[in-house]
Design an enzyme around this catalytic site. Sequence first.
Site, PDB file in Angstrom:
ATOM      1  N   ASP A  20       0.845  -1.200   0.000  1.00 15.33           N
ATOM      2  CA  ASP A  20       0.000   0.000   0.000  1.00 15.33           C
ATOM      3  C   ASP A  20       0.884   1.255   0.000  1.00 15.33           C
ATOM      4  O   ASP A  20       0.683   2.179  -0.784  1.00 15.33           O
ATOM      5  CB  ASP A  20      -0.917   0.000   1.233  1.00 15.33           C
ATOM      6  CG  ASP A  20      -1.698  -1.300   1.349  1.00 15.33           C
ATOM      7  OD1 ASP A  20      -2.547  -1.541   0.489  1.00 15.33           O
ATOM      8  OD2 ASP A  20      -1.421  -2.078   2.278  1.00 15.33           O
ATOM      9  N   GLU A 278       1.828  -6.482  -5.362  1.00 13.80           N
ATOM     10  CA  GLU A 278       1.439  -5.632  -6.487  1.00 13.80           C
ATOM     11  C   GLU A 278       2.625  -4.836  -7.044  1.00 13.80           C
ATOM     12  O   GLU A 278       2.946  -4.911  -8.223  1.00 13.80           O
ATOM     13  CB  GLU A 278       0.321  -4.674  -6.035  1.00 13.80           C
ATOM     14  CG  GLU A 278      -0.081  -3.694  -7.108  1.00 13.80           C
ATOM     15  CD  GLU A 278      -1.428  -3.051  -6.872  1.00 13.80           C
ATOM     16  OE1 GLU A 278      -2.326  -3.687  -6.284  1.00 13.80           O
ATOM     17  OE2 GLU A 278      -1.596  -1.894  -7.298  1.00 13.80           O
TER      18      GLU A 278
HETATM   19  O1  TRH Z   1       4.469  -6.168   0.452  1.00  7.52           O
HETATM   20  P1  TRH Z   1       3.447  -6.668  -0.477  1.00  7.52           P
HETATM   21  O2  TRH Z   1       2.989  -8.022  -0.257  1.00  7.52           O
HETATM   22  O3  TRH Z   1       2.276  -5.682  -0.462  1.00  7.52           O
HETATM   23  C1  TRH Z   1       0.935  -5.734  -0.803  1.00  7.52           C
HETATM   24  C2  TRH Z   1       0.152  -5.513   0.462  1.00  7.52           C
HETATM   25  O4  TRH Z   1       0.162  -6.683   1.224  1.00  7.52           O
HETATM   26  C3  TRH Z   1      -1.236  -5.121   0.117  1.00  7.52           C
HETATM   27  O5  TRH Z   1      -2.061  -5.018   1.259  1.00  7.52           O
HETATM   28  C4  TRH Z   1      -1.798  -6.113  -0.850  1.00  7.52           C
HETATM   29  O6  TRH Z   1      -3.040  -5.737  -1.191  1.00  7.52           O
HETATM   30  C5  TRH Z   1      -0.902  -6.128  -2.050  1.00  7.52           C
HETATM   31  O7  TRH Z   1       0.382  -6.574  -1.658  1.00  7.52           O
HETATM   32  C6  TRH Z   1      -1.425  -6.979  -3.145  1.00  7.52           C
HETATM   33  O8  TRH Z   1       4.033  -6.617  -1.983  1.00  7.52           O
HETATM   34  P2  TRH Z   1       4.328  -5.412  -2.977  1.00  7.52           P
HETATM   35  O9  TRH Z   1       3.064  -4.817  -3.467  1.00  7.52           O
HETATM   36  O10 TRH Z   1       5.243  -5.923  -3.972  1.00  7.52           O
HETATM   37  O11 TRH Z   1       5.055  -4.319  -2.108  1.00  7.52           O
HETATM   38  C7  TRH Z   1       6.375  -4.411  -1.708  1.00  7.52           C
HETATM   39  C8  TRH Z   1       7.013  -3.053  -1.758  1.00  7.52           C
HETATM   40  O12 TRH Z   1       8.286  -3.085  -1.147  1.00  7.52           O
HETATM   41  C9  TRH Z   1       7.224  -2.541  -3.159  1.00  7.52           C
HETATM   42  O13 TRH Z   1       6.985  -1.150  -3.203  1.00  7.52           O
HETATM   43  C10 TRH Z   1       8.691  -2.825  -3.429  1.00  7.52           C
HETATM   44  C11 TRH Z   1       9.257  -2.595  -2.072  1.00  7.52           C
HETATM   45  N1  TRH Z   1      10.516  -3.264  -1.770  1.00  7.52           N
HETATM   46  C12 TRH Z   1      11.599  -2.471  -1.446  1.00  7.52           C
HETATM   47  O14 TRH Z   1      11.516  -1.231  -1.486  1.00  7.52           O
HETATM   48  N2  TRH Z   1      12.759  -3.074  -1.084  1.00  7.52           N
HETATM   49  C13 TRH Z   1      12.906  -4.418  -1.034  1.00  7.52           C
HETATM   50  O15 TRH Z   1      13.991  -4.923  -0.706  1.00  7.52           O
HETATM   51  C14 TRH Z   1      11.780  -5.211  -1.401  1.00  7.52           C
HETATM   52  C15 TRH Z   1      11.902  -6.713  -1.373  1.00  7.52           C
HETATM   53  C16 TRH Z   1      10.598  -4.612  -1.746  1.00  7.52           C
END
Ligand code: TRH
Length: 392
Positions: A20, A278
Amino acid sequence: MTAATMRCDIFCAVIDNHGDLGVCWRLARQLADEHGVQVTLWVDDLAAFAAMAPGLDPAHDCQMLGGLTIRRWQGEIDDPEPGDLVIEGFGCRPPSGFLLAMASRRQPPLWINLEYLSAEPWVEDCHGMTSTHPQYGLVQHFWFPGFTPRTGGLLRELRLDAARQALQADAAARVAFWSRLGVTDAAEWSRRISLFAYENPAIADLLDTLVADAASSLVLVPAGRALADIARWAGRAALAPGERVTSGRLAVQVLPFLGHDDYDHLLQACDLNLVRGEDSFVRAQWAARPMLWHIYRQDEDAHLTKLDAFISQVETQARPAAIWAHAMRAWNGAQGRPWAELLTALPALTGSMAIWQRHLLGQSDLASGLMRFYADRVESAPVQSHLGTHTR
Ligand code: TRH
């Protein structure tokens, strides 16, 4: 009004994990950096934000972060002054006093509900739908991100693809990137794989396959939920950033949770990316490398329909080898251990994912689409107030 004076409020409630915030922050940065918008990002959990943005101090209710104003959002807001564009992330409703202030403006702001990403066909029909607030008469527009021109598009910064091409074409730049992460031998492995997933029993199967594979693999894991599965697989109580586990032809290197830009570089520098949720799922597509998506679980297996909808869109455009769809489903709980076959297919899948990425690059990005929508709807609209007052 010029874009330089345009103000935007983005509201973000942290439900779980990082997505989010990841999406809202990325959008906020792009509106500010590329469209000259003055953005205030309202976040209900600054501690979670600080974990992702080390420059942020969760003790401060209001602070600047890279050109954005970041404000703590807890309940009602004193003396709200809504901007010209108000975006709520994923249906988190701004407080009622803020809505009242929106309705009281001479020209109420354009109000957007930024929805979750899905490749399902219904998204095209629902993108742009509206709903009117029963009390204030404000119209809310639903903005559905997606993979086709009839959806709200995907977040993609202007310079992202040039930076990707530069890194992927320059071995010395990649060595410098890896060294910055404290990984000095990345170039010595046959393949590099990034791993970001929820708890997933398939992780152990995949690692076993990599141990026995003819080619060597370095798996890079930013700190997070998947570490527990990896520690169990390695027979360790826990694993921490900086640690490395080696077995057969495989090494698993634990990284700290990276900044957004370094995470992009990681995806671009790897030969296979395991992503989730996402935002990381979208970033892996911009990296133009083979990827498997660990989709966020939903009740009644609704996520499996979403998974198939995405697979089907990629298959239509890029015709990846059939093993990719098998592996995507197995990574999400379906029967089968297609990992050895997947590894063999990686060179061909690299070509397919490049085709898919070029297809997506041909479409407008989400922030630009929003700005065009704003210009069409607001700048051409007659001045009015839903409450009949003229407080702006
Ligand atoms: O963390 P996620 O699983 O997030 C979401 C939320 O759970 C949300 O509620 C749900 O609806 C959605 O998934 C589908 O996965 P996401 O979306 O990939 O988010 C991770 C974020 O973290 C993304 O902006 C990338 C960032 N990131 C970093 O900045 N550094 C890192 O080392 C990693 C692994 C990720």
